[in-house]
Design an enzyme around this catalytic site. Structure first.
Site, PDB file in Angstrom:
ATOM      1  N   TYR A 174     -35.225 -90.843  43.441  1.00 35.41           N
ATOM      2  CA  TYR A 174     -35.789 -90.298  42.118  1.00 35.41           C
ATOM      3  C   TYR A 174     -36.930 -91.324  41.521  1.00 35.41           C
ATOM      4  O   TYR A 174     -36.998 -92.460  41.608  1.00 35.41           O
ATOM      5  CB  TYR A 174     -34.677 -90.266  41.087  1.00 35.41           C
ATOM      6  CG  TYR A 174     -34.967 -89.456  39.772  1.00 35.41           C
ATOM      7  CD1 TYR A 174     -35.395 -88.257  39.596  1.00 35.41           C
ATOM      8  CD2 TYR A 174     -34.997 -90.497  38.751  1.00 35.41           C
ATOM      9  CE1 TYR A 174     -35.898 -87.975  38.455  1.00 35.41           C
ATOM     10  CE2 TYR A 174     -35.476 -89.976  37.541  1.00 35.41           C
ATOM     11  CZ  TYR A 174     -35.745 -88.654  37.399  1.00 35.41           C
ATOM     12  OH  TYR A 174     -36.230 -88.232  36.005  1.00 35.41           O
ATOM     13  N   ASP A 225     -40.867 -98.411  43.804  1.00 34.96           N
ATOM     14  CA  ASP A 225     -40.552 -98.019  42.604  1.00 34.96           C
ATOM     15  C   ASP A 225     -39.276 -98.743  42.113  1.00 34.96           C
ATOM     16  O   ASP A 225     -38.294 -98.487  42.416  1.00 34.96           O
ATOM     17  CB  ASP A 225     -40.250 -96.519  42.474  1.00 34.96           C
ATOM     18  CG  ASP A 225     -39.624 -95.878  41.090  1.00 34.96           C
ATOM     19  OD1 ASP A 225     -39.487 -96.830  40.171  1.00 34.96           O
ATOM     20  OD2 ASP A 225     -39.409 -94.709  41.168  1.00 34.96           O
ATOM     21  N   LYS A 234     -36.957 -99.448  32.405  1.00 37.31           N
ATOM     22  CA  LYS A 234     -35.421 -99.663  32.040  1.00 37.31           C
ATOM     23  C   LYS A 234     -35.402-101.216  31.452  1.00 37.31           C
ATOM     24  O   LYS A 234     -35.809-101.566  30.251  1.00 37.31           O
ATOM     25  CB  LYS A 234     -34.648 -99.512  33.174  1.00 37.31           C
ATOM     26  CG  LYS A 234     -34.669 -97.887  33.717  1.00 37.31           C
ATOM     27  CD  LYS A 234     -33.417 -97.490  34.470  1.00 37.31           C
ATOM     28  CE  LYS A 234     -33.593 -95.858  34.289  1.00 37.31           C
ATOM     29  NZ  LYS A 234     -34.071 -95.301  35.467  1.00 37.31           N
TER      30      LYS A 234
HETATM   31  C1  LIG Z   1     -35.088 -93.996  35.681  1.00 36.88           C
HETATM   32  C2  LIG Z   1     -36.087 -94.046  36.677  1.00 36.88           C
HETATM   33  C3  LIG Z   1     -37.418 -93.469  36.685  1.00 36.88           C
HETATM   34  C4  LIG Z   1     -37.974 -92.773  35.358  1.00 36.88           C
HETATM   35  O1  LIG Z   1     -37.857 -93.624  34.453  1.00 36.88           O
HETATM   36  P1  LIG Z   1     -37.970 -92.952  32.676  1.00 36.88           P
HETATM   37  O2  LIG Z   1     -37.663 -93.990  31.872  1.00 36.88           O
HETATM   38  O3  LIG Z   1     -36.539 -92.238  32.780  1.00 36.88           O
HETATM   39  O4  LIG Z   1     -39.027 -91.975  32.705  1.00 36.88           O
HETATM   40  C5  LIG Z   1     -38.258 -93.710  37.795  1.00 36.88           C
HETATM   41  N1  LIG Z   1     -37.861 -94.371  38.675  1.00 36.88           N
HETATM   42  C6  LIG Z   1     -36.872 -94.541  38.997  1.00 36.88           C
HETATM   43  C7  LIG Z   1     -36.288 -95.498  40.318  1.00 36.88           C
HETATM   44  C8  LIG Z   1     -35.844 -94.723  37.991  1.00 36.88           C
HETATM   45  O5  LIG Z   1     -34.538 -94.984  38.163  1.00 36.88           O
END
Ligand SMILES: *Cc1c(COP(=O)(O)O)cnc(C)c1O
Length: 435
Positions: A150, A245, A273
């Site tokens: 994701y 990511d 995060k």
């Molecule tokens: C949480 C997450 C996102 C999206 O971040 P948001 O701050 O919710 O927009 C993108 N990539 C990964 C791997 C994530 O865990």
């Protein structure tokens, strides 16, 4: 040892009913709606250390930790002090601040894999910008992503594999033009041959490969080091950029994230995060050369009214400074491992089909004993068991994210005693699940 849980969730239930009048599905982010578990979502009024308190005054040991940002637990003293001190001078200027420099310098100074960083306001924004950078720098359009990873709600990444092997993707949300989804190729994780085949065929059109090096949004699909290394080698070979990511794994499995623990140099890394210490911050980072493509230095445009917001920078800086304490990550990983071992031993003894893959302070309860590398190995029927587990845990004072596909997080605020208490509650809940 019964927690002081009254078990009534009347106030949460009433607030949820009210919220449905204001917000689609009563929430401002879909997974909060408890759709895949039972009962109304909890409305949380405060958090302290490893515990959260809901509007009915029930307390829970929290393993959701705001979906990952709170590696130091709730209401960390130093973060709170720094945020309060900063906010006294105003909340936003739309101009550079010294605090932005401090956080940028600290992160770059402690990470061998990046030279320059750009702060944004969410993980989604970071990924969206990283993809644009990759396309702008390579002057190519297509991207490769992996099933089970994701990357936020970015148009070109809300895509799943189409029919047939290595075909172009189909969008997983309404509102995404087919033409966008067609720019994304979706491959299964852990299949290096398929990757090589795809690159050999399409590399001239492919800007980048994006992966969660520690896929943690669809269970915890820990990859083999060799697969991640293969991505690096093939990306160089075919002149394609590699994006890690690290919105979850960054600052979580080590200060340098997954790049650090696997010792692999990606071309671009995205963060989110933890980097904001509970405030809205994301970032993307790369070499000097790649980052020179970003406006105002270069032609790839990306901007933000609230980017590097000073209050958010203060929270982020107060967080990351605490992560470089010697032994921080080792201590957290050890606590997590011991916690998981208690649950695993209990399940093994009773013959329950459970394994708990984990890395650092991330863990996932899998209703299977098989090692799971890819999304299609997860049995969706096991989510019924998770539902029972989740309910049982709420009744007894342990809060997990409300979906069996979500991982749990241990913070430095979880003490050994808290973890032993939580483990014993989880063991008893497993007995109910498998009764
Ligand atoms: C949480 C997450 C996102 C999206 O971040 P948001 O701050 O919710 O927009 C993108 N990539 C990964 C791997 C994530 O865990």
């Amino acid at each position: 040892m019964k927690l002081i849980n009254t078990i009534s969730r009347e106030r949460s239930a009433a607030l949820y009913e009210e919220a449905k009048q204001y917000f689609p599905g009563g929430v401002n982010s879909p997974v909060r709606a408890f759709k895949s578990v039972s009962g109304p979502p909890l409305f949380i009024k405060k958090g302290d250390g490893c515990r959260i308190t809901d509007e009915d005054d029930n307390r829970y040991i929290d393993f959701c930790c705001s979906w990952g940002p709170l590696i130091l637990g709730h209401n960390n003293d130093y973060i709170r002090e720094q945020v309060l001190e900063t906010v006294m001078n105003g909340t936003s200027f739309g101009a550079p601040t010294k605090l932005g420099n401090e956080l940028g310098k600290f992160i770059l100074g402690n990470n061998r894999f990046i030279d320059k960083i750009r702060f944004v306001s969410s993980g989604t924004e970071a990924v969206m910008s990283a993809i644009r950078l990759a396309r702008g720098a390579t002057k190519k359009n297509k991207i490769i992503k992996f099933e089970g990873c994701y990357h936020g709600h970015v148009d070109s990444l809300m895509v799943k594999a189409g029919s047939g092997l290595a075909t172009f993707g189909e969008s997983t949300s309404a509102g995404i033009p087919e033409a966008f989804a067609k720019e994304t190729i979706v491959l299964p994780l852990n299949q290096p041959e398929l990757l090589e085949e795809t690159l050999a065929k399409h590399a001239d059109d492919i800007a980048c490969i994006i992966i969660e090096p520690i896929p943690a949004n669809n269970g915890l699909l820990l990859q083999q080091q060799s697969f991640l290394e293969c991505l690096r080698v093939k990306a160089y070979k075919h002149n394609v950029l590699l994006i890690f990511d690290e919105v979850i794994s960054g600052f979580r499995v080590g200060f340098e994230g997954a790049a650090g623990i696997y010792n692999i140099q990606p071309d671009i890394i995205t963060y989110g995060k933890i980097i904001g210490g509970g405030m809205p911050v994301g970032a993307y980072a790369a070499s000097h050369e790649l980052m020179s493509h970003i406006a105002p230095d270069g032609p790839v445009y990306q901007a933000g009214t609230l980017s590097a917001n000073p209050v958010a920078m203060a929270a982020g800086y107060a967080t990351v400074q605490q992560l470089t304490t010697p032994g921080f990550y080792e201590g957290l990983a050890k606590k997590t491992k011991d916690f998981i071992q208690i649950i695993q031993d209990h399940c093994d003894e009773k013959g329950y089909e459970i394994s708990i893959p984990h890395v650092g302070s991330i863990f996932w309860i899998a209703f299977s004993r098989e090692r799971i590398y890819a999304a299609d190995q997860i049995d969706s029927a096991s989510m019924e068991l998770f539902k029972v587990l989740h309910h049982e845990l709420l009744q007894n004072g342990v809060y997990l994210g409300p979906s069996g596909y979500e991982v749990g997080f241990v913070s430095s605020a979880h003490t050994v005693e808290d973890l032993e208490q939580a483990a014993s509650i989880i063991c008893r809940a497993m007995d109910v699940v498998f009764a």
